[in-house]
Design an enzyme around this catalytic site. Structure first.
Site, mmCIF file in Angstrom:
data_model
loop_
_atom_site.group_PDB
_atom_site.id
_atom_site.type_symbol
_atom_site.label_atom_id
_atom_site.label_comp_id
_atom_site.label_asym_id
_atom_site.label_seq_id
_atom_site.Cartn_x
_atom_site.Cartn_y
_atom_site.Cartn_z
ATOM 1 C CG HIS A 133 -1.528 -1.213 1.668
ATOM 2 N ND1 HIS A 133 -2.926 -1.564 0.990
ATOM 3 C CD2 HIS A 133 -1.264 -2.199 2.400
ATOM 4 C CE1 HIS A 133 -3.143 -2.766 1.357
ATOM 5 N NE2 HIS A 133 -2.385 -3.068 2.234
ATOM 6 N NE ARG A 169 -7.905 -5.215 -0.250
ATOM 7 C CZ ARG A 169 -7.416 -4.949 0.813
ATOM 8 N NH1 ARG A 169 -7.323 -3.805 1.235
ATOM 9 N NH2 ARG A 169 -6.664 -5.772 1.824
ATOM 10 C CG HIS A 202 -3.753 -11.101 3.779
ATOM 11 N ND1 HIS A 202 -2.678 -10.698 3.224
ATOM 12 C CD2 HIS A 202 -4.157 -9.921 4.361
ATOM 13 C CE1 HIS A 202 -2.480 -9.511 3.290
ATOM 14 N NE2 HIS A 202 -3.321 -8.777 3.900
ATOM 15 C CG ASP A 250 -0.301 -6.347 4.344
ATOM 16 O OD1 ASP A 250 -0.754 -5.291 3.779
ATOM 17 O OD2 ASP A 250 -0.917 -7.064 5.284
ATOM 18 C CG ASN A 281 -5.379 -1.498 10.997
ATOM 19 O OD1 ASN A 281 -5.420 -0.401 11.474
ATOM 20 N ND2 ASN A 281 -5.998 -1.349 9.863
HETATM 21 C C1 0GY Z 1 -4.356 -5.465 4.619
HETATM 22 C C2 0GY Z 1 -4.862 -5.447 5.875
HETATM 23 C C3 0GY Z 1 -5.494 -4.460 6.599
HETATM 24 C C4 0GY Z 1 -6.092 -3.215 6.176
HETATM 25 C C5 0GY Z 1 -6.356 -2.952 5.045
HETATM 26 O O1 0GY Z 1 -7.651 -1.447 3.339
HETATM 27 C C6 0GY Z 1 -7.027 -1.569 4.530
HETATM 28 O O2 0GY Z 1 -7.367 -0.641 5.288
HETATM 29 O O3 0GY Z 1 -6.475 -3.732 3.937
HETATM 30 C C7 0GY Z 1 -5.933 -4.949 7.969
HETATM 31 O O4 0GY Z 1 -6.031 -4.099 8.816
HETATM 32 O O5 0GY Z 1 -6.163 -6.239 7.896
HETATM 33 O O6 0GY Z 1 -4.138 -6.228 3.686
HETATM 34 O O7 0GY Z 1 -3.581 -4.256 4.441
#
Ligand code: 0GY
Length: 298
Positions: free
Chosen positions: A35, A126, A183, A252, A257
């Site tokens: 990200h 997504r 995941h 990742d 989080n």
């Molecule tokens: C990931 C997992 C998380 C967060 C998000 O889009 C997001 O905020 O995917 C998570 O908090 O488990 O794959 O980035």
């Protein structure tokens, strides 16, 4: 530093000094799940977000890519940016063809907005079903958006908790596009491989040739902990060996989080040869599969 946003008090920042992996990825390897966050003073976080991260920009992502020995990235829009894909598109345009993207869109997105994203390198959207991250919506909401992006040859990435697969099975199998699961569908790794939840997930992949899995996120799933992530390895290895042509791997980064620990990205790379134990499996996981899905259009 952002002028406008303060990260959550318990926010863990990405590892400042990851180790150099012992494992060398093959030429052309793709980190297919990562990200970018902000920076928030340039690309503000969404008002509806469930968390406020520390900034993690494209320069840092590209530096990590090079340091870990990867060639390309697939950058996935995170919920903290809502459906404003500006930070994602900015990173894609700066990547010189070495990144593709997965966006978040809402009903009402115009065809020209989709075309612009496509030109920048977006190849999927997504849908996030994890309740701590988004508010759930009716199936029709997702079906309508899936139909819109099918026209462009894009695919759908889904993120859900293992216990929710049964309820969403019909929705996921109705999409007219490939479906990529984040995941491994978040298995409970204290259960056996042939326990009910993971069996359902492997059945999902077996019965749906359009379904793919990211064998990512050991740091999220582990109970035994870093740097070995020993309890997650059998799950990922099983998926890689059973579906070698429909698996992807990603760091990742910057690990949103995470509460238990912040992983060393070098240690995550060193998990790869334990889940893909031959050179051929590694090449398919890291090069052939992501290139097919994201660069060659399947
Ligand atoms: C990931 C997992 C998380 C967060 C998000 O889009 C997001 O905020 O995917 C998570 O908090 O488990 O794959 O980035």
């Amino acid at each position: 530093m952002t002028a406008t946003f303060t990260p959550d008090a318990d926010w863990l920042r990405f590892h400042p000094d990851p180790s150099k992996p012992g494992y060398t990825p093959p030429p052309g390897a793709v980190d297919a799940h990562c990200h970018v966050f902000g920076p928030g003073d340039v690309f503000p976080y969404a008002p509806e977000r469930k968390y406020t991260p520390a900034d993690a920009g494209k320069e840092q992502l590209f530096a990590l890519r090079d340091y870990l020995g990867f060639d390309r990235n697939v950058i996935v829009q995170a919920t903290c940016h809502g459906a404003d894909n500006s930070a994602l598109v900015d990173a894609l345009l700066a990547a010189d063809g070495r990144a593709r993207g997965v966006a978040t869109i809402r009903p009402g997105v115009s065809r020209s907005e989709l075309d612009d994203m496509n030109a920048a390198g977006v190849r999927g959207i997504r849908f996030n079903f994890v309740r701590r991250l988004t508010d759930p919506k009716p199936d029709e909401y997702y079906r309508g958006l899936a139909d819109r992006v099918a026209e462009l040859g894009w695919h759908i990435v889904v993120y859900f908790e293992a216990a929710d697969l049964a309820e969403r099975w019909q929705l996921f199998t109705s999409f007219p596009t490939p479906v990529v699961v984040d995941h491994m569908g978040r298995p409970d790794v204290t259960q056996p491989l042939d326990g009910p939840d993971f069996s359902l997930f492997t059945r999902f992949l077996t019965e749906n040739e359009n379904a793919w899995s990211k064998v990512s996120g050991p740091e999220r799933l582990t109970k035994s902990g870093p740097p070995q992530y020993a309890d997650v390895v059998p799950f990922a290895r099983h998926i890689v060996e059973t579906f070698p042509g429909r698996v992807l791997w990603g760091t990742d980064w910057p690990h949103p989080n995470m509460k238990s620990h912040m992983p060393d990205d070098g240690a995550l790379v060193d998990v790869i040869p334990r889940i893909a134990v031959t050179g051929e499996l590694q090449r398919r996981l890291l090069v052939d599969n992501p290139l097919r899905l994201y660069w060659e259009g399947r």
